[in-house]
Enzyme design. Sequence first.
Site, PDB file in Angstrom:
ATOM      1  CB  SER A   8      -0.004  -8.847   1.222  1.00 46.78           C
ATOM      2  OG  SER A   8       1.232  -8.729   0.482  1.00 46.78           O
ATOM      3  CG  HIS A  60       0.298  -4.032  -0.682  1.00 50.53           C
ATOM      4  ND1 HIS A  60       1.094  -3.807   0.488  1.00 50.53           N
ATOM      5  CD2 HIS A  60      -0.273  -5.329  -1.113  1.00 50.53           C
ATOM      6  CE1 HIS A  60       1.393  -5.047   0.492  1.00 50.53           C
ATOM      7  NE2 HIS A  60       0.615  -6.127  -0.181  1.00 50.53           N
ATOM      8  CG  ASP A 111       2.129  -2.037   2.419  1.00 51.90           C
ATOM      9  OD1 ASP A 111       2.047  -1.828   1.168  1.00 51.90           O
ATOM     10  OD2 ASP A 111       1.814  -2.910   3.015  1.00 51.90           O
TER      11      ASP A 111
END
Length: 771
Positions: A546, A223, A151
Amino acid sequence: MGINCGSPLPCIFYVQFFLLALHVHTCLAERSTYIVHMDKSLMPKLFTSHQQWYSSIVDSCKTETPTSFESRSFSPSLLYTYDNAFHGFSAVLSVDELENLKRSPGFVSAYNDKSVTLDTTHTTQFLSLNPSTGLWPASNYGEDVIVGVIDTGIWPESYSFRDDGLTKNIPDKWKGTCEVGQEFNASMCNNKLIGARYFNKGVMAANPGVTLNMNSARDTEGHGTHTSSTAAGNFVDGVSYFGYAKGTARGVAPRSRVAIYKVLWEEGKGRYASDVLAGMDQAIADGVDVISISMGFDGTPLYEDPIAIASFAAMEKNVVVSTSAGNEGPDGLGTLHNGIPWVLTVAAGTIDRLFAGTLTFGDGLTITGFTLLPANAIVEKLPLIYNKTFSACNSTKLLKSAPMGIIICDDSHAIRGQMLRLIESQVLGAVFIDKDPEVFEDGIVTFPLVVVSPDDASTLINYATTSAKPSVSMKFQQTFIGTKPAPAAAYYTSRGPSPSYPGILKPDIMAPGSLVLAAWPPNVAAGRIGSNVMLPSDYNLISGTSMACPHASGVAALLKGAHPEWSAAAIRSALMTTANPLDNTQNPILDNGDSFNFASPLAMGAGQIDPNSALEPGLIYDATPQDYVNLLCSTNFTRKQILAITRSHAYDCSNPSSDLNYPSFIVLYDRRHHTKQLRVRKFQRMVTNVGDGAAKYKASVTAPKGSTVRVSPEILFFSETYQKQSYTLTITYKGQKKGNVSFGELVWVEENEKYNVRSPIVVSPLVPVFE
Ligand SMILES: *[C@@H]1O[C@H](CO)[C@@H](O)[C@H](O)[C@H]1NC(C)=O
Ligand SMILES: *[C@@H]1O[C@H](CO)[C@@H](O)[C@H](O)[C@H]1NC(C)=O
Ligand SMILES: *[C@@H]1O[C@H](CO)[C@@H](O)[C@H](O)[C@H]1NC(C)=O
Ligand SMILES: *[C@@H]1O[C@H](CO)[C@@H](O)[C@H](O)[C@H]1NC(C)=O
Ligand SMILES: *[C@@H]1O[C@H](CO)[C@@H](O)[C@H](O)[C@H]1NC(C)=O
């Protein structure tokens, strides 16, 4: 009386869009990055290592004439060598150099580095995994399991990555490390965050001369911090998103160990396959049990898809690779990515939770609606105004003519744009009438507003138009749990069939993805008021597949802890056959992206992930690496394309079969060649009894509309645990000119109803395939 939104009035509205579509990078320089697959069995004896061999190939492919001025580098250069995910390397080459390289012995294939799409929806602020939804009971399952997250990096100081309650007994097989980098030293890892690495050669090569903003595994986007903590964050009490979703944060597998592989960077036009491959390659070598990867490559055939390639190697080592389906929904079929036969492909659903505001009118009546204003704004007894002149709320000029107060907006088109107009026109607050799921699932609110249901519209408008002096108060920061119906397939979740391999029904399962609460870096805005007030929060609510993917990764980690002997296919089977197709009203799950019709398996796979049931699935559909090779051999891929995925000549291509032992069924028809003729498709399946001892199962079938389904035999007897039994399922169907999708199910029901082993069945029009 007034509105306190943390800044002097007026509050200017601003919406931060997350970078949704990341474009394929174009490089002015003549050289660009290629990913090169090599046949390692052809390495000349002269070389002692693959690194040495690859490096000599790259050195020797240099062409004589210097390239043009625009070229920043004057020699080809090797970026990464790969040995786990596949055999090969990435290198910066000119077209001529690539041609030279293709003549090297052992060359298999090469393609340009490509960009990856991150699966957060276009907004950054939103929401939440509710710790009390009961999906995952707290347990020590997961303690010995390592989740590798590929990520944007991690915020190591987040309380979610503290190691309280975790033993020092990190599994022996762990070979990873805590790599030192900018604002990241080795003491930032602990017994929870056991590894951190970063891979920047692809982004550097594509953006010559670039200085990386944060050259380490530290997350500057949020994220990766969010996905890692969703999969495996520790317990953290007293968290919330500005007063919403208050409670204890915890990952799905709160005792699992986390290793982060930063492969995504803020810099450049894209995010690079070469870096993603390097991260996955290292994760496999380091010894992770589960790879969680919330991103995907769109429009890419399997043999050039880094995730498909690296996950094949992972699957061989029984590493579960959990991926996100993508956020390209709801329109059209065949929009998903990561539809790879050997990974788990996860769709996103909603949660049974409403973030709310309550309106109290001058006459004492109350209405509750949706809001996520990241502040406790004061709205006390302000005038409530309903005037058709400006109630479309789409004209700043008209809204400026409105008296001061709270405006009712009754047009449900493009609410985001309306919020901007309201802020520009200095309106104090608004009540929207809407039920568009996009508004609720994105959750962007930067202005004092409450969205009420059309069911409440007549009460609201009646009061506003008949009362002598209509007024309203608004209360924010409320959270309601147990809302119905839930889950629903999120409107944005990408739909199957999989363009990269339509013959396997994808997605596999659905997990919570809309407004998931998880850890966030304190210096990346988690909320906004108007256009210029950025609000920090250690926990953020965001939406996307996600966010769904790490839920499934966490459940896979728990299952791995409970059943260390299970293969990756067995874990996927357990998740799929126990998934719940019903919502909390006990009716079929609805699709928010399809007018609230019943969700098709092309939107949600087998249904909502159900961790506790997955622990004891009764039967499993297993698959070996050779089974996937048989599937690849049945395609039109060339030998070299197949080798790019399998890496090894040891596999046998003499039994090609597209009939993988998968826990779901799909038949595809070509809607362009519509005939009334019936077609027949026969599937062969083998199930393994993982229940306790002898068992008897009976088939129960619901055929898709317009089809018939026959199962033979209809009863399966098992005399002992681990015994295998086979059956065939035959679907007789006809194509629909209109392109309809129809679906049904096969359930193997254990005679004491202890287990229901369910497989979805879909009849779908064909979609264009990438080859
Ligand atoms: C690592 O960084 C932290 C925070 O900046 C600092 O307190 C600590 O001394 C550093 N440790 C080492 C080994 O450099
Ligand atoms: C605003 O909405 C109204 C009603 O839907 C529509 O007639 C009008 O064209 C819209 N105006 C603008 C500027 O979009
Ligand atoms: C609605 O607003 C317009 C423009 O501000 C105004 O002329 C009109 O009187 C208002 N109507 C009512 C019923 O208040
Ligand atoms: C392989 O190619 C042939 C000829 O183009 C085509 O008819 C066939 O459907 C293809 N098979 C698959 C599995 O794609
Ligand atoms: C196919 O879809 C169309 C349009 O939704 C519908 O009118 C038709 O009845 C459907 N056909 C079947 C066989 O379900």
